[in-house]
Design an enzyme around this catalytic site. Structure first.
Site, PDB file in Angstrom:
ATOM      1  N   SER A 197      -4.175  -3.678   7.888  1.00 29.60           N
ATOM      2  CA  SER A 197      -3.433  -2.439   7.696  1.00 29.60           C
ATOM      3  C   SER A 197      -4.324  -1.419   7.017  1.00 29.60           C
ATOM      4  O   SER A 197      -5.116  -1.763   6.139  1.00 29.60           O
ATOM      5  CB  SER A 197      -2.184  -2.710   6.848  1.00 29.60           C
ATOM      6  N   CYS A 204      14.566  -7.724  -6.871  1.00 28.56           N
ATOM      7  CA  CYS A 204      15.701  -8.629  -6.730  1.00 28.56           C
ATOM      8  C   CYS A 204      16.448  -8.234  -5.462  1.00 28.56           C
ATOM      9  O   CYS A 204      16.894  -7.111  -5.345  1.00 28.56           O
ATOM     10  CB  CYS A 204      16.666  -8.430  -7.894  1.00 28.56           C
TER      11      CYS A 204
HETATM   12  C1  LIG Z   1       1.419  -4.604   2.878  1.00 27.35           C
HETATM   13  C2  LIG Z   1       1.382  -5.942   3.533  1.00 27.35           C
HETATM   14  C3  LIG Z   1       1.847  -6.134   4.846  1.00 27.35           C
HETATM   15  C4  LIG Z   1       2.503  -5.031   5.621  1.00 27.35           C
HETATM   16  O1  LIG Z   1       1.608  -4.037   6.038  1.00 27.35           O
HETATM   17  P1  LIG Z   1       2.245  -2.619   6.491  1.00 27.35           P
HETATM   18  O2  LIG Z   1       1.098  -1.892   7.101  1.00 27.35           O
HETATM   19  O3  LIG Z   1       2.733  -1.979   5.228  1.00 27.35           O
HETATM   20  O4  LIG Z   1       3.314  -2.913   7.449  1.00 27.35           O
HETATM   21  C5  LIG Z   1       1.747  -7.374   5.399  1.00 27.35           C
HETATM   22  N1  LIG Z   1       1.207  -8.400   4.740  1.00 27.35           N
HETATM   23  C6  LIG Z   1       0.734  -8.264   3.482  1.00 27.35           C
HETATM   24  C7  LIG Z   1       0.138  -9.441   2.786  1.00 27.35           C
HETATM   25  C8  LIG Z   1       0.813  -7.031   2.835  1.00 27.35           C
HETATM   26  O5  LIG Z   1       0.382  -6.909   1.587  1.00 27.35           O
END
Ligand SMILES: *Cc1c(COP(=O)(O)O)cnc(C)c1O
Length: 389
Positions: free
Chosen positions: A199, A325
């Protein structure tokens, strides 16, 4: 008032070089990258460059990178895609108890559609043991998905060893590397993995862009149906500016990796030392070694993490609790539960994550504020020092 952002695992600010690289794709190169005239071809060139930059960061080939709308989409795509592709062969998937909800909730969805999921236990530091994985493998196992770095307690999983177990049994291996990208060195060839989710917004890129690495030669059914974008793997007109930003962020992360790791771990260790020296009744969660360079997860006895978060916000300091929560469950964090933290301690958990823009002065200010907040809350707490806590 000073503003201190210590939640880099939730998201990161977009670096100046990143948004500057993105801007021309809104103003000048606004064409559709699928169009054949110049303004479209310029947009297409932006996509190609970004694909190379992301590939370089993880030692992949550009054609092994498919851009998605986020890390969550990459996680959903690979789980549902492999499940669909191999459903005749088997319906068993293995993951861990400490995955991100993008994995866990997709697994729950697949369970409702006839698949069986084994959620592996982790040890008290959050590690998935290769022998525990091997014991869970069955003849009908079609996919193993273990995260590279945990987002709450920072555990860096032994992905190479886990992937070797999968390979030995000829099972596809996926890792959610959203927290690993830019924080630990990643070489997909050396790791021997088949799929990896990424991401942009966790590495100083824009929100709403992700990617799935798919080892060359593997094809899974599409998640998004429509046009022929992304060499027919992912339909939908590409988020060109966002993808260009992801590429630039990946290039910077590559060049900056060692410096970033050293900077973050130094400040994180300083934060830990200061908290341990100045505040009593605390417990640090997660591993000592093999940890995300910027992550510190601490339980404060007798008080609620959520109250700490809200009061720190009053001082301009942004932190996170393990996870909010949820109305569905009394357990505040499935990760802390999995490593054996008691429910009373778990309630007092706070996650601090430092990043490239964090300074020593930020840490000093935070520890001062934290000391005030913790003392106030403990003064008010009806249970301070009572039995049961
Ligand atoms: C932030 C995160 C995601 C999701 O990524 P997005 O681009 O926000 O959908 C998935 N897995 C982990 C471990 C993350 O920290």
């Amino acid at each position: 008032m000073r503003q201190v952002y210590l939640d880099y695992s939730a998201t990161t600010p977009v670096k100046e070089d990143v948004w500057k690289a993105m801007l021309p794709y809104y103003t000048d190169f606004y064409g559709n990258p699928s169009s054949l005239y110049s303004v479209g071809l310029e947009a297409k060139a932006g996509l190609d460059k970004a694909r190379g930059q992301v590939a370089d960061l993880i030692n992949a080939e550009p054609r092994e990178i498919t851009f998605t709308s986020c890390g969550t989409e990459a996680d959903n795509w690979v789980l549902e895609g492999v499940a669909d592709k191999l459903k005749e062969k088997g319906k068993h998937i293995i993951t861990s108890k400490i995955e991100h909800h993008a994995i866990l909730h997709t697994c729950e969805y697949l369970e409702k559609h006839g698949f069986e999921v084994t959620y592996l236990d982790v040890d008290s530091e959050g590690f998935v043991k290769p022998e525990v994985l091997e014991d869970a493998i069955r003849d009908d196992t079609i996919l193993i998905s273990i995260m590279m770095v945990n987002n709450e307690i920072g555990t860096v999983e032994p992905i190479k060893e886990l992937a070797a177990v999968a390979k030995k049994h000829k099972i596809y291996f996926h890792t959610d590397a959203v927290q690993g990208l830019g924080n630990v060195p990643i070489d997909v060839k050396d790791l021997g993995i088949d799929f990896m989710s990424m991401s942009a917004h966790k590495i100083y890129g824009p929100k709403g862009v992700g990617a799935l690495y798919t080892r060359k030669g593997i094809k899974i059914p599409n998640f998004m149906h429509g046009g022929a974008q992304e060499t027919k793997r992912r339909a939908g007109t590409e988020n060109v500016a966002g993808i260009v930003g992801f590429g630039k962020a990946a290039e910077l992360a590559h060049a900056n990796l060692e410096h970033h790791r050293a900077h973050c771990s130094e400040l994180r260790d300083y934060l830990r030392k200061e908290i341990e020296e100045k505040i009593s009744g605390i417990q640090v969660n997660g591993p000592r070694d093999h940890r995300h360079p910027g992550n510190l997860n601490v339980c404060f006895d007798y008080i609620e993490g959520e109250s700490i978060l809200l009061m720190l916000d009053g001082f301009g300091v942004a932190v996170s609790t393990g996870s909010a929560c949820s109305s569905k469950s009394l357990v505040p964090s499935h990760v802390l539960e999995a490593i054996g933290v008691s429910i009373t301690k778990m309630n007092g958990a706070v996650r601090f994550t430092v990043g490239d823009f964090t300074t020593k002065e930020d840490i000093d200010y935070t520890v001062d504020a934290l000391k005030t907040v913790v003392e106030k809350l403990r003064e008010w707490s009806p249970v301070t020092g009572q039995e049961g806590w």
